[in-house]
Write an enzyme that holds these catalytic residues in place. Structure first.
Site, PDB file in Angstrom:
ATOM      1  N   SER A 257      -7.457   1.186  -7.092  1.00 53.86           N
ATOM      2  CA  SER A 257      -6.904   2.531  -7.309  1.00 53.86           C
ATOM      3  C   SER A 257      -6.004   2.502  -8.532  1.00 53.86           C
ATOM      4  O   SER A 257      -4.975   1.820  -8.548  1.00 53.86           O
ATOM      5  CB  SER A 257      -6.107   2.977  -6.072  1.00 53.86           C
ATOM      6  OG  SER A 257      -5.525   4.247  -6.284  1.00 53.86           O
ATOM      7  N   ASN A 258      -6.415   3.226  -9.569  1.00 54.69           N
ATOM      8  CA  ASN A 258      -5.656   3.246 -10.827  1.00 54.69           C
ATOM      9  C   ASN A 258      -4.845   4.536 -10.897  1.00 54.69           C
ATOM     10  O   ASN A 258      -5.338   5.585 -11.302  1.00 54.69           O
ATOM     11  CB  ASN A 258      -6.625   3.154 -12.019  1.00 54.69           C
ATOM     12  CG  ASN A 258      -5.881   3.145 -13.334  1.00 54.69           C
ATOM     13  OD1 ASN A 258      -4.691   2.845 -13.394  1.00 54.69           O
ATOM     14  ND2 ASN A 258      -6.580   3.468 -14.411  1.00 54.69           N
TER      15      ASN A 258
ATOM     16  N   HIS B 220      -3.062  -7.463   7.502  1.00 51.86           N
ATOM     17  CA  HIS B 220      -2.306  -8.641   7.924  1.00 51.86           C
ATOM     18  C   HIS B 220      -2.873  -9.269   9.196  1.00 51.86           C
ATOM     19  O   HIS B 220      -2.392 -10.326   9.626  1.00 51.86           O
ATOM     20  CB  HIS B 220      -0.839  -8.274   8.158  1.00 51.86           C
ATOM     21  CG  HIS B 220       0.110  -9.361   7.793  1.00 51.86           C
ATOM     22  ND1 HIS B 220      -0.269 -10.689   7.678  1.00 51.86           N
ATOM     23  CD2 HIS B 220       1.434  -9.349   7.519  1.00 51.86           C
ATOM     24  CE1 HIS B 220       0.767 -11.424   7.344  1.00 51.86           C
ATOM     25  NE2 HIS B 220       1.824 -10.639   7.245  1.00 51.86           N
TER      26      HIS B 220
ATOM     27  N   ASP C 207      -3.219 -13.545   5.213  1.00 50.16           N
ATOM     28  CA  ASP C 207      -1.792 -13.885   5.193  1.00 50.16           C
ATOM     29  C   ASP C 207      -1.243 -13.732   3.783  1.00 50.16           C
ATOM     30  O   ASP C 207      -1.999 -13.591   2.801  1.00 50.16           O
ATOM     31  CB  ASP C 207      -1.567 -15.317   5.703  1.00 50.16           C
ATOM     32  CG  ASP C 207      -2.366 -16.340   4.911  1.00 50.16           C
ATOM     33  OD1 ASP C 207      -2.036 -16.582   3.731  1.00 50.16           O
ATOM     34  OD2 ASP C 207      -3.340 -16.890   5.468  1.00 50.16           O
TER      35      ASP C 207
END
Length: 513
Positions: free
Chosen positions: A426-427, A483, A487
């Protein structure tokens, strides 16, 4: 004996033929006969079944994975229109893209089950087609009774004496008639691009009430703005109060009303299809436990390389008709793909509903790097996918990116262009913002957010010139990851690979495929 038996057989056949002839005459006779109550209903039932069998309902087919409903954007046909097989019937907007639905039969359109703007269910009939093609416009009009409101207005207009109407001035009478008379719309009345439709929804405008001035009667943005000006000016023609010389005129950042002079007004607006898609997707995505990792990347070498390559592309014939100018995004997408070879876990997805029946989640690794690119379009946020980035070079990525961007602007992305992503970039930097916290897309485990590039002073890294201050072009990369399976150390190592490739873009030359 033989002739006797033959004559008896001939007489029996003659009696049977005479009996059938009498029954046939009874059926054709206008007077009732004992056979008429039995034969007439049978004939009527037979003809009714034949008439109904030629009308075929066209079912809305499944146009994409998980899509159960679509919005009818516009119709290309109307009742009574002749269509051929594979002729376009309508354009629909799904949760992923806009698609044209074509006809499965050749015939005459009998009924449209939905109006433009309504939501149609997948698997349900949305149009009826007479495959024999014998329907006529006059017959359809004769079968359709006039609207009650139209009947009432006709009776009222017939009851008004001619002498009463002549008392009004002729110009005023024509103006009133022009305002009261409903505008006749053709089959192109509701044609408009998705950007125009998005604007009409923002301004609470019914696009079917606007006379389009574009090609084939398409409604343009200028048509909507003119309609809104007339609509807002119609309720009151009292000129607004002029500001006093001591008070400044109300600007674009202030309200002309005095504080506390009006009550708070709330205007509910229905979500667009793109907003509904974002609502559902982000609600599911935010159930994933995220963590954010941010890093600063030196773009100085990439700025120099991009400048040299764009000079080469500007020469005639060297761009091969694909792209004439490179942006930074193809280099970043390629760097992410190269990092995925070393850390394939970032290209995986989490399978919560495991097929082995033991109820344990598992990680599904994927071989191709299908990188989604978030784009800001007139319809809202869309994420088309560049397929198999690992097999593309910088020019190939740039060409595919340009193709997807051009389709996204006009709302013509197909479901194939919007599906199959394995990781997203995503820019947001081309709009503004240095840092961001992107949200992991469902069925992915990582996403990269790119901030704006800025010029900063920095100490030189050249040996012997460590105390020298130089100009650097830096940009912040913000990573979000799932998560549950990724990690922080893995994410940091993968982000370091991407940073090293972007800061030394010549490394990409050694990994060309």
């Amino acid at each position: 004996m033989f002739w006797s038996r033959s004559s008896r057989a001939v007489r029996q056949q003659w009696r049977l033929y005479s009996s059938l002839s009498r029954q046939s005459r009874h059926l054709r006779a206008p007077t009732p006969s004992p056979l008429s109550p039995l034969s007439a209903p049978t004939a009527r039932a037979f003809h009714a079944t034949g008439a109904l069998s030629v009308v075929k309902p066209v079912l809305l087919a499944d146009i994409g994975e998980g899509i159960v409903e679509v919005e009818i954007i516009q119709w290309f046909v109307e009742p009574g229109a002749r269509v051929e097989e594979f002729s376009p019937l309508c354009e629909v907007q799904s949760d992923k893209a806009s698609v044209e639905i074509t006809s499965r039969f050749a015939g005459v359109v009998k009924k449209l089950h939905y109006e433009a703007g309504e939501v149609a269910k997948v698997g349900k009939a949305f149009v009826d087609i007479d495959i024999e093609g014998d329907a006529k416009d006059e017959a359809l009009a004769a079968l359709t009774p006039p609207e009650p409101a139209q009947q009432e207005s006709n009776r009222e207009s017939d009851a008004v004496p001619a002498s009463t109407a002549t008392h009004a001035p002729e110009p005023a009478l024509r103006e009133n008639r022009a305002q009261d008379a409903p505008t006749q719309k053709g089959k192109h009345a509701t044609l408009a691009t998705p950007a125009v439709r998005h604007l009409s929804k923002e301004l609470s405008v019914d696009i079917s009430q606007i006379n389009g001035t574009g090609r084939d009667g398409r409604v343009t943005k200028e048509d909507i703005y003119r309609f809104v000006e007339r609509r807002d000016a119609a309720p009151s023609r009292v000129p607004p109060p002029q500001p006093s010389p001591a008070m400044p005129a109300a600007g674009m950042f202030s309200s002309p009303a005095a504080p506390g002079s009006e009550e708070q007004k709330e205007t509910p607006l229905a979500l667009t299809r793109t907003q509904e898609m974002m609502f559902k997707t982000m609600t599911r995505s935010l159930s994933i436990p995220h963590f954010l990792y941010a890093d600063e990347v030196d773009f100085t070498s990439l700025v120099e390389l991009r400048g040299r390559l764009n000079k080469v592309l500007s020469k005639s014939g060297l761009s091969d008709g694909q792209v004439s100018k490179l942006s930074y995004l193809p280099f970043i997408i390629k760097a992410v793909s190269m990092a995925l070879y070393k850390y394939p876990i970032l290209n995986a997805r989490v399978d919560v509903e495991s097929a082995n029946g033991n109820g344990k989640p598992k990680l599904v690794l994927r071989s191709q790097h299908n990188i989604g690119v978030a784009m800001d379009t007139p319809s809202g946020l869309l994420v088309p996918v560049i397929k198999n980035v690992g097999s593309l070079n910088i020019l190939g990525i740039a060409a595919e990116l340009a193709r997807l961007q051009s389709l996204a602007v006009v709302g013509k992305l197909s479901p194939q262009d919007m599906s199959g992503g394995t990781i997203t970039v995503s820019n947001i930097g081309n709009i503004g913002g240095t840092y961001l916290s992107p949200v992991v897309v469902e069925r992915e485990v990582a996403i990269l957010g790119i901030g704006r590039m800025r010029t900063v002073p920095a100490f030189s890294t050249t040996p012997g010139e460590e105390d020298k201050v130089v100009r650097r072009q830096v940009c912040n990369f913000s990573w979000s990851a799932d998560h549950r399976v990724v990690d922080g150390a893995t994410m940091a190592r993968a982000a370091e690979v991407v940073r090293a490739i972007v800061e030394e873009p010549d490394v990409m030359v050694m990994h060309l495929r």
